[in-house]
Design a protein around this motif. Sequence first.
Motif, PDB file in Angstrom:
ATOM      1  N   GLY A 173       0.844  -1.220  -0.084  1.00 37.75           N
ATOM      2  CA  GLY A 173       0.043   0.114  -0.143  1.00 37.75           C
ATOM      3  C   GLY A 173       0.726   1.262   0.075  1.00 37.75           C
ATOM      4  N   ALA A 174      -0.036   2.427   0.200  1.00 37.37           N
ATOM      5  CA  ALA A 174       0.598   3.819   0.058  1.00 37.37           C
ATOM      6  C   ALA A 174       1.250   4.318   1.379  1.00 37.37           C
ATOM      7  CB  ALA A 174      -0.498   4.684  -0.422  1.00 37.37           C
ATOM      8  N   PRO A 175       1.895   5.528   1.113  1.00 36.29           N
ATOM      9  CA  PRO A 175       2.446   5.978   2.496  1.00 36.29           C
ATOM     10  C   PRO A 175       1.194   6.372   3.319  1.00 36.29           C
ATOM     11  CG  PRO A 175       3.352   7.133   0.575  1.00 36.29           C
ATOM     12  CD  PRO A 175       2.233   6.269   0.134  1.00 36.29           C
ATOM     13  N   GLU A 176       1.643   6.483   4.863  1.00 32.67           N
ATOM     14  CA  GLU A 176       0.667   6.677   5.881  1.00 32.67           C
ATOM     15  C   GLU A 176       0.559   8.163   6.273  1.00 32.67           C
ATOM     16  OE1 GLU A 176       1.789   3.565   8.601  1.00 32.67           O
ATOM     17  OE2 GLU A 176       1.181   1.996   7.342  1.00 32.67           O
ATOM     18  N   ASP A 177       1.292   9.187   5.490  1.00 31.96           N
ATOM     19  CA  ASP A 177       1.022  10.400   6.148  1.00 31.96           C
ATOM     20  C   ASP A 177       0.035  11.343   5.246  1.00 31.96           C
ATOM     21  OD1 ASP A 177       2.389  10.487   3.978  1.00 31.96           O
ATOM     22  OD2 ASP A 177       4.223  11.713   4.646  1.00 31.96           O
ATOM     23  N   GLY A 178      -0.991  10.708   4.376  1.00 32.28           N
ATOM     24  CA  GLY A 178      -1.849  11.425   3.517  1.00 32.28           C
ATOM     25  C   GLY A 178      -2.583  12.011   4.115  1.00 32.28           C
ATOM     26  N   ASP A 179      -2.939  11.891   5.502  1.00 32.86           N
ATOM     27  CA  ASP A 179      -4.127  12.600   6.460  1.00 32.86           C
ATOM     28  C   ASP A 179      -3.516  13.372   7.564  1.00 32.86           C
ATOM     29  OD1 ASP A 179      -3.238  10.387   7.824  1.00 32.86           O
ATOM     30  OD2 ASP A 179      -5.472   9.755   8.137  1.00 32.86           O
ATOM     31  N   GLY A 180      -2.156  13.555   7.332  1.00 36.91           N
ATOM     32  CA  GLY A 180      -1.503  14.218   8.607  1.00 36.91           C
ATOM     33  C   GLY A 180      -0.868  15.749   8.070  1.00 36.91           C
ATOM     34  N   PRO A 181      -0.279  16.459   8.954  1.00 37.52           N
ATOM     35  CA  PRO A 181      -0.116  17.703   8.789  1.00 37.52           C
ATOM     36  C   PRO A 181       1.070  17.921   7.301  1.00 37.52           C
ATOM     37  CG  PRO A 181       0.430  17.341  10.929  1.00 37.52           C
ATOM     38  CD  PRO A 181       0.188  16.088  10.351  1.00 37.52           C
TER      39      PRO A 181
END
Length: 234
Positions: A173-181
């Motif tokens: 899957g994708a990176p995990e910071d897409g919904d972070g600052p």
Amino acid sequence: MKYSQLRTTLPETDRTRHRRLREQGSLDRAELDAILDAGFVCHFGLVIDGHPMVVPTVYGSDGRNLYFHGSVASRSLVASPEATVCVTVTHVDGLVLARSVFEHGINYRSAMIYGVPRLVTDPTEKREGLHCLTEQSAPGQWDYARQPNRKEMAATSLLALSLEEASVKIRTGAPEDGDGPDAALGIWAGTLPLVTAWGEPEADPLLPDHIEPPEHITARRNTRAGQAGRQHTP
């Protein structure tokens, strides 16, 4: 070869319990089989004369045991017949490129197998194990090439390691910071897949021109390596 006597769920032991990134861990034996079926090179970790050593070698899996060459390891078994070893198999499927370096990662499939290996001495099992090992890397080659004679069999060390105790981890899957600052930085993020493919067969320079590669070799041209191939019989 049937192996229904093994449980469909991998047992959790102190060595195999997932302590970090537990969400990437799996107890599904089918995941273990798929990882092993997709490769043919493992890294064999053991202690020889008090010093750690990790040896790359080819392997074959029949769903119950991992068979692999082990001349160095077999010498160690003579000195420490009950020594536990660790064998690892890893496939890298791509880079995970996040918005921050801290969140970068790798998509991968990996397995760690623990146990006490045994030196295969029974002639029938040894031939079956070498067949398994050969077919793991080059399906069809055992019946095509000359098979080992008695002298060659005697000179070959083959080890068997039970697949009963193993740890599996998979990241997709994708990176995990897409919904972070960091999502507001305007930096590209995503994955860069890694694909390994078999190339054009290259003949031995001493091979006569009229001898063509067999179909089981040519059929692998431009096919993707690192994917599960053989199917075990449940």
